[in-house]
Design a protein around this motif. Structure first.
Motif, PDB file in Angstrom:
ATOM      1  N   PRO A   1      35.029  29.117 -67.248  1.00 22.92           N
ATOM      2  CA  PRO A   1      35.655  28.900 -65.944  1.00 22.92           C
ATOM      3  C   PRO A   1      37.066  28.345 -66.122  1.00 22.92           C
ATOM      4  CG  PRO A   1      34.090  27.136 -66.401  1.00 22.92           C
ATOM      5  CD  PRO A   1      33.952  28.137 -67.515  1.00 22.92           C
ATOM      6  N   VAL A   2      38.039  28.935 -65.468  1.00 22.75           N
ATOM      7  CA  VAL A   2      39.432  28.562 -65.702  1.00 22.75           C
ATOM      8  C   VAL A   2      40.009  27.735 -64.558  1.00 22.75           C
ATOM      9  CG1 VAL A   2      39.913  30.481 -67.249  1.00 22.75           C
ATOM     10  CG2 VAL A   2      40.195  30.794 -64.796  1.00 22.75           C
ATOM     11  N   ILE A   3      41.097  27.051 -64.870  1.00 22.76           N
ATOM     12  CA  ILE A   3      41.770  26.173 -63.915  1.00 22.76           C
ATOM     13  C   ILE A   3      42.698  27.010 -63.041  1.00 22.76           C
ATOM     14  CG2 ILE A   3      43.224  24.115 -63.727  1.00 22.76           C
ATOM     15  CD1 ILE A   3      42.343  23.424 -66.607  1.00 22.76           C
ATOM     16  N   PRO A   4      42.846  26.670 -61.761  1.00 23.57           N
ATOM     17  CA  PRO A   4      43.705  27.466 -60.870  1.00 23.57           C
ATOM     18  C   PRO A   4      45.112  27.703 -61.393  1.00 23.57           C
ATOM     19  CG  PRO A   4      42.378  25.961 -59.565  1.00 23.57           C
ATOM     20  CD  PRO A   4      42.105  25.621 -61.001  1.00 23.57           C
ATOM     21  N   TYR A   5      45.724  26.726 -62.064  1.00 27.80           N
ATOM     22  CA  TYR A   5      47.087  26.958 -62.537  1.00 27.80           C
ATOM     23  C   TYR A   5      47.140  27.979 -63.673  1.00 27.80           C
ATOM     24  CZ  TYR A   5      46.204  23.180 -66.072  1.00 27.80           C
ATOM     25  OH  TYR A   5      45.709  22.381 -67.076  1.00 27.80           O
ATOM     26  N   GLU A   6      46.029  28.209 -64.350  1.00 23.03           N
ATOM     27  CA  GLU A   6      45.988  29.297 -65.327  1.00 23.03           C
ATOM     28  C   GLU A   6      46.010  30.643 -64.613  1.00 23.03           C
ATOM     29  OE1 GLU A   6      43.180  28.953 -68.720  1.00 23.03           O
ATOM     30  OE2 GLU A   6      42.548  27.090 -67.731  1.00 23.03           O
ATOM     31  N   VAL A   7      45.168  30.752 -63.586  1.00 22.03           N
ATOM     32  CA  VAL A   7      45.056  32.012 -62.847  1.00 22.03           C
ATOM     33  C   VAL A   7      46.388  32.396 -62.216  1.00 22.03           C
ATOM     34  CG1 VAL A   7      43.804  33.232 -61.026  1.00 22.03           C
ATOM     35  CG2 VAL A   7      42.627  31.518 -62.402  1.00 22.03           C
ATOM     36  N   ALA A   8      47.165  31.400 -61.795  1.00 22.30           N
ATOM     37  CA  ALA A   8      48.461  31.669 -61.173  1.00 22.30           C
ATOM     38  C   ALA A   8      49.413  32.384 -62.129  1.00 22.30           C
ATOM     39  CB  ALA A   8      49.090  30.364 -60.689  1.00 22.30           C
ATOM     40  N   GLU A   9      49.161  32.274 -63.441  1.00 23.99           N
ATOM     41  CA  GLU A   9      50.025  32.894 -64.449  1.00 23.99           C
ATOM     42  C   GLU A   9      49.463  34.218 -64.959  1.00 23.99           C
ATOM     43  OE1 GLU A   9      52.892  31.522 -65.090  1.00 23.99           O
ATOM     44  OE2 GLU A   9      52.483  29.706 -63.927  1.00 23.99           O
ATOM     45  N   TYR A  10      48.297  34.624 -64.479  1.00 21.26           N
ATOM     46  CA  TYR A  10      47.614  35.785 -65.029  1.00 21.26           C
ATOM     47  C   TYR A  10      48.293  37.107 -64.677  1.00 21.26           C
ATOM     48  CZ  TYR A  10      43.282  33.581 -66.690  1.00 21.26           C
ATOM     49  OH  TYR A  10      42.354  32.865 -67.389  1.00 21.26           O
TER      50      TYR A  10
END
Length: 252
Positions: free
Chosen positions: A178-187
């Motif tokens: 499970p990833v952190i929202p700020y990681e997903v923002a960079e995907y």
């Protein structure tokens, strides 16, 4: 179950591709959910003395709650609250980790702005990134971590409260991290294929080298798992997980 076709070849994954998992039969989904409830519930009962001991040790070691709550992204990019034992000081600044992970996503571990060639390059607060082997997510020296926190991280005891996430249905036993929202923002778009299934306590990445993998290799393994998930594959990963933890294989 190594992802040989993906991780041992240099051919790029189609960046525009998205993962459409084979629809899971109702009986298989029921078996998976039943296993989640039984295994997580039984493990919580068996490890109750350890849970209490770790919680007490954390409270004695540093001020603050023993449980750390953090927003994570799960299946369908739905946000949920993940539970962990707190391993850092309560005043720890998340910016160091955020900057490091952002660099991993965009440049790879050897080009991280917090370290040079994956070595122990110092950051502004005296911490350093990388573990000398391009280790994923691991800062070689991180003064935000408490003494007890270092111990429970070493043996993955900080992850035990996630069994409650499995019981609630936000997570499952086997799945992508499970990833952190700020990681997903960079995907980039193609990374989002990992959200086709629930996140898990363990997964293909964890038993396939873990921190010896790059961030992109982790995502590829998660996407491969989402595309070919079966109960047999889950069982294989679960059987291999204890040895991975006890041998410290791929753990920084």
């Amino acid at each position: 179950m190594e992802a040989r076709g993906i991780t041992q070849q240099s051919r790029p994954l189609d960046r525009a591709a998205t993962v459409v998992p084979v629809p899971e039969p109702t009986w298989q989904a029921a078996v998976r959910r039943t296993a989640d409830i039984l295994v997580s519930g039984m493990t919580l009962l068996l490890t109750a003395p350890i849970l209490v001991a770790v919680a007490i040790a954390i409270r004695i070691d540093s001020r603050g709650s023993a449980i750390f709550r953090q927003k994570r992204i799960g299946r369908g990019e739905r946000e949920f609250t993940l539970l962990k034992f707190r391993s850092m000081r309560v005043d720890a600044n998340p910016k160091l980790h955020r900057d490091y992970v952002t660099a991993l996503i965009h440049n790879g571990p050897r080009n991280s702005s917090n370290g040079s060639n994956g070595s122990n390059g110092s950051s502004a607060n005296g911490s350093s990134a990388g573990n000398g082997e391009g280790g994923l997510y691991k800062l070689a020296v991180d003064d935000r971590i408490t003494p007890v926190g270092r111990f429970i991280r070493k043996w993955s005891l900080d992850e035990l409260p996630q069994l409650f996430n499995v019981l609630s249905g936000d997570m499952t036993l086997v799945g992508p991290r499970p990833v952190i929202p700020y990681e997903v923002a960079e995907y980039p778009l193609w990374y989002r294929g990992r959200f086709a299934v629930k996140p898990g306590l363990t997964g293909l990445w964890q038993v396939s080298g873990r921190n010896r993998r790059t961030y992109e290799e982790m995502v590829r393994l998660d996407i491969e798992y989402a595309g070919r998930r079966t109960l047999l594959l889950d069982l294989s990963i679960l059987v291999r997980t204890p040895w991975t933890l006890l041998s410290r294989k791929g753990v920084a």
